[in-house]
Design an enzyme around this catalytic site. Structure first.
Site, short mmCIF file in Angstrom:
data_model
loop_
_atom_site.label_atom_id
_atom_site.label_comp_id
_atom_site.label_asym_id
_atom_site.label_seq_id
_atom_site.Cartn_x
_atom_site.Cartn_y
_atom_site.Cartn_z
CG ASP A 13 -1.90 1.22 1.16
OD1 ASP A 13 -2.34 1.60 0.04
OD2 ASP A 13 -2.21 1.80 2.21
CB SER A 14 0.17 4.77 -0.83
OG SER A 14 -1.00 4.87 -0.04
N GLY A 46 -3.20 9.28 -3.66
CA GLY A 46 -4.57 9.51 -4.14
C GLY A 46 -4.75 10.64 -5.13
CB CYS A 76 -3.15 0.51 -2.67
SG CYS A 76 -3.21 2.24 -3.15
CB THR A 78 -4.90 4.96 -5.40
OG1 THR A 78 -5.76 5.47 -4.37
CG2 THR A 78 -4.53 6.08 -6.35
CD GLU A 161 -0.08 7.29 5.36
OE1 GLU A 161 1.14 7.41 5.54
OE2 GLU A 161 -0.63 6.17 5.27
CB CYS A 195 -9.63 4.66 0.26
SG CYS A 195 -7.99 5.15 0.82
CG HIS A 197 -5.04 5.19 4.05
ND1 HIS A 197 -4.50 4.55 2.98
CD2 HIS A 197 -4.00 5.77 4.71
CE1 HIS A 197 -3.18 4.75 2.96
NE2 HIS A 197 -2.86 5.49 4.01
N1 DGL Z 1 -4.85 3.29 0.61
C1 DGL Z 1 -4.93 3.71 -0.72
C2 DGL Z 1 -6.21 3.31 -1.41
O1 DGL Z 1 -6.79 2.30 -1.06
C3 DGL Z 1 -4.47 5.06 -1.15
C4 DGL Z 1 -4.25 6.11 -0.22
C5 DGL Z 1 -3.41 7.20 -0.80
O2 DGL Z 1 -2.20 7.01 -0.83
O3 DGL Z 1 -3.96 8.23 -1.22
O4 DGL Z 1 -6.65 3.97 -2.32
#
Ligand code: DGL
Length: 276
Positions: A13-14, A46, A76, A78, A161, A195, A197
């Site tokens: 993931d990011s 994102g 992730c 994105t 984050e 997402c 997160h």
């Molecule tokens: N957790 C990521 C997702 O599911 C992306 C979050 C991000 O880096 O903007 O989209």
């Protein structure tokens, strides 16, 4: 790249969001070894362009392959929306066609049809995921009668984050985005947290969401879908090591990652720095 021998499942993931998927993977499939890689130094992804998300994701997948993972899961949305297809079609055949990269949008979408009565659903996601149109496109393949309204929540990932997911600031942005989505389509009776997160904000989202609207997060769905995939792909299953371990890598400071990840996972972890 050498053909894959036996190795762990790579989870990418990011940033911290993918831990919400990892937690469920380890619950449903505890026997496997995992390597989690968070690109925290470059998160959030994102609002980044298609090409940048693709290049960043490609680098992390290549690194996880070099570390011996036969299978990498993009935890992730994105990256799944913007990079998965190109990596599967262009990069994988050149690296090693026996390895696999899987995303998390398709397995999520397959589950949604039974969860809505009004046939109006909402997607919360990053700008990248929402503007890619990946959710409406995939949902239309399985459930053409479902109307999908996407809403981007660009402040939610930075809140997570930065450890602000339980703050008054988070209350403000969660309420604002819920209201905006429901104003756009008042018939929505189910919302996907698109997402990884967002499950870290889930208690707050449920608190402010009208009670008749179901809130669906992806962790269990993705974990059950991977279990099903491994059940059907005996060749891949045979390539996965089964020591039940989990290694954590971050492109940021490992102490920062350890502190935040330990609290997200409610267990003490050790993290190492990795350069991409
Ligand atoms: N957790 C990521 C997702 O599911 C992306 C979050 C991000 O880096 O903007 O989209």
């Amino acid at each position: 790249m050498q053909p894959a021998s036996k190795g762990p499942i790579g989870v990418f993931d990011s940033g911290y969001g993918g831990l919400s998927i990892l937690r469920e993977l380890r619950r449903v499939l505890p026997q496997y070894d995992y390597v989690f890689l968070g690109d925290n130094a470059r998160a959030p992804y994102g609002s980044r362009s298609f090409d940048v998300v693709y290049q960043f994701t490609r680098q992390t997948v290549e690194r996880l392959f070099e570390m011996g993972c036969p299978l990498v899961l993009l935890a992730c949305n994105t990256a799944s929306a913007k990079a998965l297809r190109t990596i599967q079609q262009n990069d994988l055949p050149q690296w090693d066609a026996s390895r696999r990269v899987l995303g998390i949008i398709r397995p999520t979408v397959e589950e949604v049809g039974d969860l809505t009565s009004t046939r109006h659903i909402g997607i919360f996601g990053t700008k990248g995921t929402v503007s890619s149109g990946s959710y409406p496109i995939e949902i239309a393949k399985f459930f053409p009668d479902v109307k999908v309204t996407g809403h981007a929540c660009p402040m939610w990932v930075p809140l997570v984050e930065n450890g602000e997911f339980d703050s008054e600031g988070a209350d403000y942005f969660v309420k604002k985005d819920i209201n905006a989505l429901l104003e756009e389509d008042p018939l929505i009776d189910m919302v996907i947290l698109g997402c990884t997160h967002y499950p870290l904000l889930e208690a707050k989202i449920r608190h402010f969401m009208p009670k008749h609207v179901k809130v669906v997060s992806q962790g269990a769905i993705v974990a059950n879908s991977l279990a099903d995939y491994l059940e059907r792909h005996v060749d891949m299953r045979a390539k996965l090591t089964t020591g039940g371990s989990c290694q954590f890598l971050t492109t940021e400071n490992p102490d920062m990652f350890r502190t935040a990840a330990s609290s997200f996972l409610a267990e003490e972890i050790v993290a190492q720095h990795v350069d991409l």
